[in-house]
Design an enzyme around this catalytic site. Structure first.
Site, PDB file in Angstrom:
ATOM      1  N   CYS A  65      -7.987  29.409  26.549  1.00  0.00           N
ATOM      2  CA  CYS A  65      -7.955  30.619  25.724  1.00  0.00           C
ATOM      3  C   CYS A  65      -9.369  31.148  25.475  1.00  0.00           C
ATOM      4  CB  CYS A  65      -7.184  30.323  24.438  1.00  0.00           C
ATOM      5  SG  CYS A  65      -6.476  31.789  23.660  1.00  0.00           S
ATOM      6  N   HIS A  84      -1.940  27.443  25.877  1.00  0.00           N
ATOM      7  CA  HIS A  84      -2.490  26.278  25.182  1.00  0.00           C
ATOM      8  C   HIS A  84      -1.749  24.997  25.545  1.00  0.00           C
ATOM      9  CE1 HIS A  84      -5.173  28.252  22.152  1.00  0.00           C
ATOM     10  NE2 HIS A  84      -4.401  29.287  22.410  1.00  0.00           N
ATOM     11  N   GLU A  99      -2.709  22.049  24.878  1.00  0.00           N
ATOM     12  CA  GLU A  99      -2.874  21.072  23.790  1.00  0.00           C
ATOM     13  C   GLU A  99      -1.812  21.259  22.691  1.00  0.00           C
ATOM     14  OE1 GLU A  99      -4.452  23.792  24.076  1.00  0.00           O
ATOM     15  OE2 GLU A  99      -5.168  24.596  22.164  1.00  0.00           O
TER      16      GLU A  99
END
Lengths: 89, 236
Positions: free
Chosen positions: B86, B203, B205
């Site tokens: 990002c 994302h 994560e």
């Protein structure tokens, strides 16, 4: 080195012609909604006002160009130009 | 194998990234402050998501001049693997470590939700054999509209540099799962030509634990770790 001259530089950063500008399009849409007639297009950029100690000249211009290319604009998507407004002291 | 997650003023996915590596993937990870000038013995560098320097001027425009970016640049030149997520992707583009640029979302909205991605064949680590045909990952961004000029765009395709594409608008029956930002060719993630720098708007994560919307981030990190281990072997 003591500079007695203070120079104002105004930098204009605008999206390149071939880059989609949805913000400009949104502004244009809002303008026509408010009854602003005959608007063909709007594009949005930014203005950065700099006050620099120094003497206008080749070196000065080169340093302004450099900072415009390195930081103030992204040459992949933006064009820049700048104007000088000498405000002596 | 140790991961270094760079932390800028305004980064907010740094600790999530450390947790994903350390707790889920079992890869030790530490935070590196943007003013440090060394990456230590990291075998993988992550530039996390967030709003470095408030997104002032342009997203990532100021972070790219942080002291740590000199070390990251040298690290990339020596073959080290970097993953930008990002805002990290935005920083890598501003730094010229990845081609193209990320513009404001075409819809002008900040888009936050889960999207469906098509996995492309982009080399030995990022491919459909390792990651499957589709992934679901969260996105949360206002400036994810990837653009690139025509010449470089052709090169991206020819060199297999596109990692993931969003499901195209109008193809899944659920617009929320589709391209959220208008990016060219529905591009969501790319790598550099050499194959050691990766950038993605989604994302991973946020897709590694049971309380996340999916676990598809695990395979993405495994692909990055595989690339890092191979690179470390070559550089040793």
């Amino acid at each position: 080195m003591f500079f007695s001259r203070s120079v104002k530089v105004t930098v204009f950063v605008t999206p390149k012609k071939n880059v989609l500008d949805p913000q400009g399009a949104a502004v244009a849409h809002a303008m026509t909604s408010l009854g602003f007639e005959n608007l063909k297009s709007a594009r949005m950029g930014k203005v950065i006002e700099l006050e620099i100690d120094g003497e206008p000249g080749e070196e000065f211009e080169a340093s302004v160009d450099r900072i415009c290319r390195d930081l103030l604009s992204n040459p992949v998507i933006e064009d820049y130009r700048w104007t000088l407004d000498e405000a002596g002291r | 194998m140790k991961a270094a997650v760079v932390q800028f003023p305004g980064s907010n996915c740094d600790r999530d990234s450390v947790r994903a590596f350390a707790d889920v993937l079992g890869c030790p990870a530490r935070l590196v402050w943007h003013k440090e000038t060394s990456l230590g013995d990291a075998g993988l560098v992550v530039l996390p998501g967030g709003f470095s320097f408030g997104d002032y001027l342009r997203c990532g425009a100021i972070a790219r001049f942080s002291p740590i970016l000199r070390a990251v640049s040298d690290y990339v030149a020596s073959g080290g693997v970097v993953l930008g997520i990002c805002n990290g992707f935005q920083i890598l583009c501003e730094a010229g470590l990845l081609p193209g640029a990320l513009l404001r979302n075409e819809c002008l909205e900040f888009r936050c939700g889960v999207v469906e991605l098509r996995v492309e064949d982009a080399g030995p680590c990022f491919n459909r054999r390792n990651l499957g045909e589709r992934l679901r990952l969260p996105v949360a961004h206002g400036e994810g509209n990837y653009v690139i000029d025509d010449a470089d765009r052709a090169a991206l395709r020819e060199n297999g540099q596109i990692l993931f594409r969003y499901a195209s608008r109008g193809t899944t029956g659920n617009p929320d799962l589709e391209n959220p930002n208008g990016s060219i060719d529905d591009i969501a993630a790319i790598r550099n030509r050499e194959g050691n720098v990766f950038g993605m708007m989604p994302h991973p994560e946020r897709a590694v634990e049971p309380f996340h919307p999916s676990l598809d981030g695990i395979a993405v990190f495994e692909a990055v770790l595989r690339a890092a281990k191979e690179a470390a072997g070559v550089r040793a």
